[in-house]
Design a protein around this motif. Sequence first.
Motif, PDB file in Angstrom:
ATOM      1  N   UNK A 287      23.521  -6.764 107.301  1.00 14.86           N
ATOM      2  CA  UNK A 287      22.631  -5.784 107.930  1.00 14.86           C
ATOM      3  C   UNK A 287      22.963  -5.500 109.384  1.00 14.86           C
ATOM      4  N   UNK A 288      23.745  -6.348 110.030  1.00 13.35           N
ATOM      5  CA  UNK A 288      24.067  -6.122 111.437  1.00 13.35           C
ATOM      6  C   UNK A 288      24.797  -4.794 111.601  1.00 13.35           C
ATOM      7  N   UNK A 289      24.512  -4.047 112.652  1.00 10.62           N
ATOM      8  CA  UNK A 289      25.121  -2.713 112.797  1.00 10.62           C
ATOM      9  C   UNK A 289      26.622  -2.738 113.045  1.00 10.62           C
ATOM     10  N   UNK A 290      27.165  -3.897 113.426  1.00 11.75           N
ATOM     11  CA  UNK A 290      28.598  -3.977 113.700  1.00 11.75           C
ATOM     12  C   UNK A 290      29.334  -4.839 112.682  1.00 11.75           C
ATOM     13  N   UNK A 291      28.796  -4.948 111.480  1.00  8.83           N
ATOM     14  CA  UNK A 291      29.413  -5.766 110.423  1.00  8.83           C
ATOM     15  C   UNK A 291      29.778  -4.866 109.238  1.00  8.83           C
ATOM     16  N   UNK A 292      30.837  -5.274 108.510  1.00 12.84           N
ATOM     17  CA  UNK A 292      31.609  -6.521 108.590  1.00 12.84           C
ATOM     18  C   UNK A 292      32.786  -6.420 109.554  1.00 12.84           C
ATOM     19  N   UNK A 293      33.218  -7.572 110.048  1.00 11.24           N
ATOM     20  CA  UNK A 293      34.374  -7.669 110.928  1.00 11.24           C
ATOM     21  C   UNK A 293      35.333  -8.731 110.380  1.00 11.24           C
ATOM     22  N   UNK A 294      36.646  -8.468 110.389  1.00  6.14           N
ATOM     23  CA  UNK A 294      37.601  -9.455 109.877  1.00  6.14           C
ATOM     24  C   UNK A 294      37.471 -10.824 110.542  1.00  6.14           C
ATOM     25  N   UNK A 295      37.346 -10.877 111.877  1.00  3.14           N
ATOM     26  CA  UNK A 295      37.295 -12.169 112.560  1.00  3.14           C
ATOM     27  C   UNK A 295      36.082 -12.988 112.153  1.00  3.14           C
ATOM     28  N   UNK A 296      34.994 -12.335 111.781  1.00  2.00           N
ATOM     29  CA  UNK A 296      33.748 -13.052 111.514  1.00  2.00           C
ATOM     30  C   UNK A 296      33.471 -13.275 110.030  1.00  2.00           C
ATOM     31  N   UNK A 305      34.655 -13.620  98.582  1.00  2.00           N
ATOM     32  CA  UNK A 305      33.500 -12.724  98.643  1.00  2.00           C
ATOM     33  C   UNK A 305      33.866 -11.464  99.413  1.00  2.00           C
ATOM     34  N   UNK A 306      33.464 -10.318  98.904  1.00  2.63           N
ATOM     35  CA  UNK A 306      33.652  -9.041  99.592  1.00  2.63           C
ATOM     36  C   UNK A 306      32.396  -8.736 100.404  1.00  2.63           C
ATOM     37  N   UNK A 307      32.583  -8.357 101.663  1.00  2.38           N
ATOM     38  CA  UNK A 307      31.465  -8.074 102.563  1.00  2.38           C
ATOM     39  C   UNK A 307      31.300  -6.571 102.724  1.00  2.38           C
ATOM     40  N   UNK A 308      30.058  -6.121 102.670  1.00  5.79           N
ATOM     41  CA  UNK A 308      29.740  -4.699 102.792  1.00  5.79           C
ATOM     42  C   UNK A 308      28.703  -4.514 103.896  1.00  5.79           C
ATOM     43  N   UNK A 318      27.275  11.506  99.624  1.00  7.83           N
ATOM     44  CA  UNK A 318      25.917  10.976  99.488  1.00  7.83           C
ATOM     45  C   UNK A 318      25.686   9.728 100.326  1.00  7.83           C
ATOM     46  N   UNK A 319      26.622   8.768 100.208  1.00  5.34           N
ATOM     47  CA  UNK A 319      26.466   7.486 100.893  1.00  5.34           C
ATOM     48  C   UNK A 319      27.813   7.070 101.477  1.00  5.34           C
ATOM     49  N   UNK A 320      27.784   6.479 102.659  1.00  9.61           N
ATOM     50  CA  UNK A 320      28.997   5.924 103.248  1.00  9.61           C
ATOM     51  C   UNK A 320      28.751   4.453 103.577  1.00  9.61           C
ATOM     52  N   UNK A 321      29.840   3.671 103.536  1.00 11.57           N
ATOM     53  CA  UNK A 321      29.738   2.233 103.793  1.00 11.57           C
ATOM     54  C   UNK A 321      31.084   1.691 104.221  1.00 11.57           C
ATOM     55  N   UNK A 322      31.072   0.438 104.673  1.00  8.95           N
ATOM     56  CA  UNK A 322      32.297  -0.252 105.098  1.00  8.95           C
ATOM     57  C   UNK A 322      32.424  -1.535 104.286  1.00  8.95           C
ATOM     58  N   UNK A 323      33.612  -1.754 103.708  1.00  9.95           N
ATOM     59  CA  UNK A 323      33.876  -2.948 102.915  1.00  9.95           C
ATOM     60  C   UNK A 323      34.995  -3.754 103.557  1.00  9.95           C
ATOM     61  N   UNK A 324      34.877  -5.070 103.474  1.00  7.33           N
ATOM     62  CA  UNK A 324      35.903  -5.988 103.980  1.00  7.33           C
ATOM     63  C   UNK A 324      36.269  -6.979 102.893  1.00  7.33           C
TER      64      UNK A 324
END
Length: 363
Positions: A287-296, A305-308, A318-324
């Motif tokens: 939920x953090x506005x600056x996540x996900x980040x590779x270092x963290x 685990x995949x982080x979104x 419709x929807x945008x997101x970031x996956x790591x």
Amino acid sequence: MDEYDYRVGILGATGAVGQTFVRLLDDHPWFTVTAVAASERSAGRPYRDAANWLSGQPIPSSVASLEVQLAEPEAMDCDFVFSALDSSVAGEIEAAFARAGLPVVSNAKNYRQHDRVPLLIPEVNPGHLSLIDAQSWSSEGFIVTNPNCSTTGLICGLHPLMDAFAPEAVQVTMLQALSGAGYPGVSSLDAVGNVVPYIGGEEEKLATEPRKILGSLKGDRVVPADLTLSAQCTRVPVRDGHVACASIRFRGDVGAEAVADALRTFEAPAVTESLPSRPDPFVQVLDAPDAPQPQRHVEAGGGMTVSVGRVQDCPVNDVKLVLLSHNTVRGAAGGAILNAELLASEGYLDRARADAAADPATT
């Protein structure tokens, strides 16, 4: 012999992905590395001398003294092999092992689009294992592949949405780590303080591999999913972790809150529950506005685990997101190990071992 006690060979064992296999298989409860293979340059030497070991951890003592073999079936004392071979040689060598009666669990691209070879992510399409029954290398040997490292992270995030909704099109920009290029990889003059907006072959893989993985099984073929993907792939100065910035269009009215909820509540198929490398959760929503980040976040779930994050309504689709995702663990060696665990739990490795024992000429 214990049902889950398999002797493992690693093809391409001295390379970056091969070394990740060695590291992840150390003390694995089901698999023991008994053979390592590489090129003529390395053959005949102890693994500790042949491998330019890249990890900060020591080489596992059980593997360090193994003599490196040529990648030939008759030289490998094992029940099945993992392939970390470069695609320039993987096709011929993997086929030779399958014809000789050894299962091949491959990280190479050569057979990913073969009609009867599963392109597998156990939490996504475990039913595709039945394609093995239509393979004709030998009565015991077969080939199973895992996807390209960038495809893997994207599909892990898309699959829960395929179950819940009906994605129609995906536009994605991949920010891919340097380790995805292998070792020594990208020149420092190109990598440091720079972004390279081209990675050969990556965009084509992202346009085709997801449709096979998410497709439906019809007899001994996969009908590709009705999904349009547009990808741009860039190399960025990050050591590990591929980031996907994706925008998704659905066939119905779907918003960000529903997408985030579908990702949070997704449960992997029951068939994966006993697999040692299965992460919990499969996908985590941050939920953090600056996540996900590779270092963290790249090591979540041991790298499986995949982080979104940044799940938002999109004014274009419709929807945008970031996956790591961890490109060398979930996207390469770790994903292949999970595939082999599924093969073991579903009886495919036992079947191959039993058939080989009944016909010594194949071993």
